[in-house]
Enzyme design. Structure first.
Site, short mmCIF file in Angstrom:
data_model
loop_
_atom_site.label_atom_id
_atom_site.label_comp_id
_atom_site.label_asym_id
_atom_site.label_seq_id
_atom_site.Cartn_x
_atom_site.Cartn_y
_atom_site.Cartn_z
N ILE A 1 -4.58 -47.34 -24.64
CA ILE A 1 -3.88 -48.62 -24.78
C ILE A 1 -3.63 -48.93 -26.22
O ILE A 1 -4.31 -49.80 -27.03
CB ILE A 1 -3.35 -49.01 -23.48
CG1 ILE A 1 -3.37 -48.57 -22.15
CG2 ILE A 1 -2.35 -50.53 -23.79
CD1 ILE A 1 -3.45 -49.60 -21.19
N CYS A 2 -2.15 -49.05 -26.96
CA CYS A 2 -1.98 -49.36 -28.13
C CYS A 2 -2.85 -49.09 -29.34
O CYS A 2 -2.98 -47.69 -29.39
CB CYS A 2 -1.15 -50.84 -27.72
SG CYS A 2 -0.44 -51.54 -29.63
N GLN A 3 -3.67 -49.63 -29.58
CA GLN A 3 -4.27 -49.85 -30.56
C GLN A 3 -5.69 -49.36 -29.91
O GLN A 3 -6.22 -48.22 -30.90
CB GLN A 3 -5.07 -51.44 -31.39
CG GLN A 3 -5.59 -51.62 -32.46
CD GLN A 3 -6.46 -53.23 -32.82
OE1 GLN A 3 -6.63 -53.76 -31.82
NE2 GLN A 3 -6.66 -53.04 -34.12
#
Lengths: 459, 354
Positions: free
Chosen positions: B146-148
């Site tokens: 998720i995301c980074q």
């Protein structure tokens, strides 16, 4: 449909108030935007807390202050519109706004634009009160700026040279930060101007019947859209990229300067410093990394050993039965055995090829004399090898093999030459080599002398 | 005809309504309990330094044979995926029969200042993946980044493809140089070394301030005007405060990892351009040959959709699927639409590749 307000006039007045508020926020000298109160939100909060029977006067003060700090743009708009609609006569609901703590709380800060405070916020958020730090720093370094701005580039000298240079550097980074901050503030003012222009355009789009704005909240939302649009345009620009980086870098340089001063002070008092803790932390992390790699390497080796043991068992089982692997043996295991066999074959072939290339005979084929003759030069080579070479050999066993095999014929050739032709040039070289050997066994203290003498002799 | 059609009495009404909401809100605020989050039962299966790997427990046993490990970003707390009972990606995945694990990075402090991306990706994540695989008795697992954490999962899958069966990325930045990436624009010219050498670990409040400044008028003002609307509604107010808690409950960032992320990802854009090295490993996204599901949000102000879309051309997988979700960076986890659409989409995709 009616239009109870002179929108153009209202917008102009509102913009003027907003600019006033922004100027106050930016720190331009002048009257405070929110009268006697510390902030518009605190004025509201104080009054709300007094008015609220459930709050006990202070219970929710902080929460409400945060809430109103966010909502003050809307509140300001609400009030200014109400004032415009009410004309000279103060509407009943607006009374609290002009009484007690609410006096002047909202109108000038109707557009409490966070853009102006953006970089100031960057400094203070999670960064140990950068503004306060700057104030303290300015108090120390400030007088110097006034007196000697032009002298910052002059070379320092004398017993206090280092201190003088350090002060010059401190002043320089401080001035640079002020300049970069000013550039950033100018860019944020540009955002505000664009936001107002965009707001006017958006309002113009709403003049058609059916699209008119019928609530203050609706108007506020249009304003937010306009402000965000204008801000995004600037914030995504190349100019912003450059200015933002410059101001952050300048701030970091000031911080480093201050940190350096604090470290010097701590050193004088014998206190541990951040740099020292960082050094220890860095070394510790490097050690942990190394330790982890070693232990994981050991784990891998154990896994390999277990696999090898399993393969040996399989092999002995096969030998004892004297049959081919049964179909019941998992494919992966069979293929692993095959791989190992193949690898072994390749390894043997490679050794044979190496021997062929270098001319080194197999160990068992060498006579005792030859064996001794092959050993001696190896030791000689090893004795002369530098530490770097030894390290290199240790790292690569294949390189080691090649080097050793190359050394053998050369040394052997030299030995043969020395014994067979004593009166020749080769024999004199051999004698010289023996002398050199003697020279190298001289005590360490005399080594240089002996070498010098030897050099002289050779001349 | 002007743009405004606001009757004076309406202005007064609006102001009175605001006052009433405020007064009612005082009472509600005073009676609120502490907000709770992280609602699904979980057990710890692995721990190392501040990192903990949890396995979530659903109402029934998972039907999926391959476990799925959620790798969250370092910049926020991972309980966003299990915020509350009716807003939980984890709970919904469990209900679908998935076996869900999660890495909780903890709160780095000065002792973690020197952790590099290599330490995080080839160290922490690799050992977490091994722990999950061991716990589930399998050789490969599914990764959900998720995301980074998605960017980290991409790096991990490129370096250790033999450990990943299926890869799912959510709101993951891949191309960091798309023209609408505001964070990237801000960091592009910054001196990353000067920044990290000066402040060490990057304070969470500073990170949050940067995020707020992406949309300052909306996030610092308009949001709180909207809050007044719900001040008299206990349930909605609790939801609002829970979200506030998550937004501002952020860990500091380990200095070295931050330096490398800023320099190699934001400034160098090496994830797509190539040349990204993590320790002794070179990251080549073409090594990602396992099935990939890429989910991004169309109104994402932190990770622009185009930044995520770039994954399709970058990976080597022939089995690539992407889903564009109508929502924002956070809405993709907590909105009602997300609860209905995202977990079933993930489950169906995984089931087809079980």
């Amino acid at each position: 449909m009616s239009n109870p307000l002179d929108v153009g006039q209202w917008a102009k007045n509102w913009e003027a108030m907003a600019r006033q508020a922004q100027a106050a926020i930016s720190g331009v000298p002048g009257q405070a935007a929110w009268g006697g109160a510390a902030t518009p939100a605190s004025a509201w909060a104080a009054n709300s807390a007094q008015a609220n029977p459930f709050s006990g006067g202070k219970q929710q003060g902080e929460a409400i202050e945060h809430l109103l700090a966010g909502a003050q743009g809307y509140l300001g708009m609400l009030q200014s519109l109400a004032a415009a609609a009410g004309g000279q006569a103060t509407p009943a609901f607006a009374m609290p706004f002009s009484a007690g703590g609410f006096a002047g709380a909202f109108p000038p800060s109707a557009m409490n634009n966070p853009f102006a405070a953006a970089m100031r916020g960057f400094g203070t958020q999670g960064a140990s009160g950068f503004e306060q730090m700057m104030e303290q720093f300015a108090a120390v370094a400030g007088p110097m700026f006034d007196k000697a701005k032009g002298a910052l580039q002059m070379p320092a000298f004398g017993p206090f040279r280092e201190k003088q240079e350090n002060r010059q550097h401190a002043a320089q980074v401080f001035i640079d930060y002020q300049e970069q901050s000013a550039r950033y503030d100018r860019l944020m003012l540009k955002v505000s101007e664009k936001a107002f222009a965009c707001f006017q355009l958006k309002l113009a789009e709403r003049e058609e019947p059916g699209r008119q704005i019928d609530s203050v909240r609706g108007l506020y939302d249009v304003w937010i859209d306009a402000a965000e649009e204008a801000y995004a345009e600037i914030a995504l620009s190349e100019e912003f990229r450059e200015v933002y980086a410059a101001v952050v870098d300048a701030q970091m340089r000031v911080r480093q300067q201050v940190q350096g001063e604090i470290e010097k002070f701590c050193n004088q008092l014998g206190m541990p410093t951040r740099s020292e803790v960082n050094s220890i932390g860095e070394r510790l992390q490097a050690l942990r990394r190394e330790f982890r790699a070693q232990s994981e390497g050991a784990d891998d080796a154990e896994t390999l050993q277990a696999q090898m043991a399993e393969l040996r068992r399989e092999l002995s089982a096969l030998k004892s039965t004297g049959s081919r692997p049964s179909k019941a043996v998992p494919k992966t295991k069979a293929s692993k055995s095959e791989t190992v066999r193949k690898a072994a074959t390749v390894s043997t072939a490679a050794s044979a090829e190496r021997i062929e290339k270098t001319g080194e005979p197999a160990r068992g084929q060498i006579s005792p004399e030859e064996k001794s003759s092959t050993r001696k030069p190896r030791r000689k080579v090893a004795a002369k090898a530098t530490t770097a070479r030894r390290e290199k050999r240790r790292k690569s066993s294949s390189v080691k093999t090649v080097k050793a095999t190359v050394a053998v014929p050369k040394s052997a050739k030299a030995r043969d030459g020395a014994s067979g032709k004593s009166g020749s040039f080769a024999a004199s070289i051999a004698r010289f080599a023996r002398k050199s050997k003697t020279a190298t066994t001289v005590a360490p203290g005399k080594r240089a002398k002996a070498k010098t003498a030897k050099r002289g002799g050779s001349k | 005809m002007g743009p405004l059609n606001i009757e004076p009495f309406k202005i007064f009404e609006e102001a009175q309504k605001f006052q009433k909401k405020m007064a009612a809100g005082m009472q509600v605020l005073g009676n609120l309990d502490d907000v709770e989050f992280g609602v699904t039962d979980k057990e710890e299966i692995y721990r190392e330094d501040k990192l903990v790997v949890y396995r979530f427990r659903g109402d029934s046993k998972p039907t999926a044979k391959t476990p799925t490990l959620i790798v969250y970003a370092l910049v926020n707390r991972p309980y966003m995926v299990d915020l509350q009972e009716d807003k939980s990606l984890v709970r919904n995945l469990l209900a679908q029969g998935e076996d869900v694990y999660l890495i909780d990075w903890g709160y780095p402090d000065q002792a973690d200042r020197w952790l590099t991306l290599d330490d995080y990706i080839n160290g922490y994540i690799r050992r977490s993946v091994d722990a999950v695989a061991r716990n589930a008795g399998v050789k490969k697992i599914n990764l959900l980044g998720i995301c980074q954490g998605g960017a980290f999962s991409l790096c991990f899958s490129a370096i250790h493809p033999h450990k990943v069966k299926n890869l799912i990325t959510m709101v993951t930045p891949v191309d960091f140089h798309t023209p609408d990436n505001m964070l990237s624009n801000w960091t592009r010219n910054m001196d990353a070394d000067l920044f990290v050498d000066t402040i060490g670990n990057v304070p969470a409040d500073l990170m949050n301030w940067c995020y707020l400044m992406l949309k300052p008028m909306r996030l610092l003002q308009q949001k709180y005007v909207g809050m007044v609307d719900i001040l008299d509604n206990k349930l909605e107010l609790e939801n609002f405060l829970r979200m506030e808690k998550w937004i501002f409950d952020s860990p500091d960032q380990a200095g070295e990892a931050f330096r490398q992320f800023m320099r190699d990802f934001y400034q160098g854009n090496k994830l797509v351009k190539g040349g990204l090295k993590l320790g002794k490993h070179e990251v080549d996204l073409k090594n990602i040959t396992m099935p990939v599901l890429n989910i991004f949000a169309e109104q994402d102000h932190l990770v622009p959709p185009d930044s995520s879309r770039a994954l399709q051309a970058a990976v080597g997988s022939k089995d690539y699927t992407q889903i564009a979700f109508k929502g924002g960076h956070i809405g993709i986890y907590v909105s009602g639409r997300a609860q209905r659409e995202v977990p079933p989409a993930i489950h169906d995709w995984l089931r087809a590749r079980a």
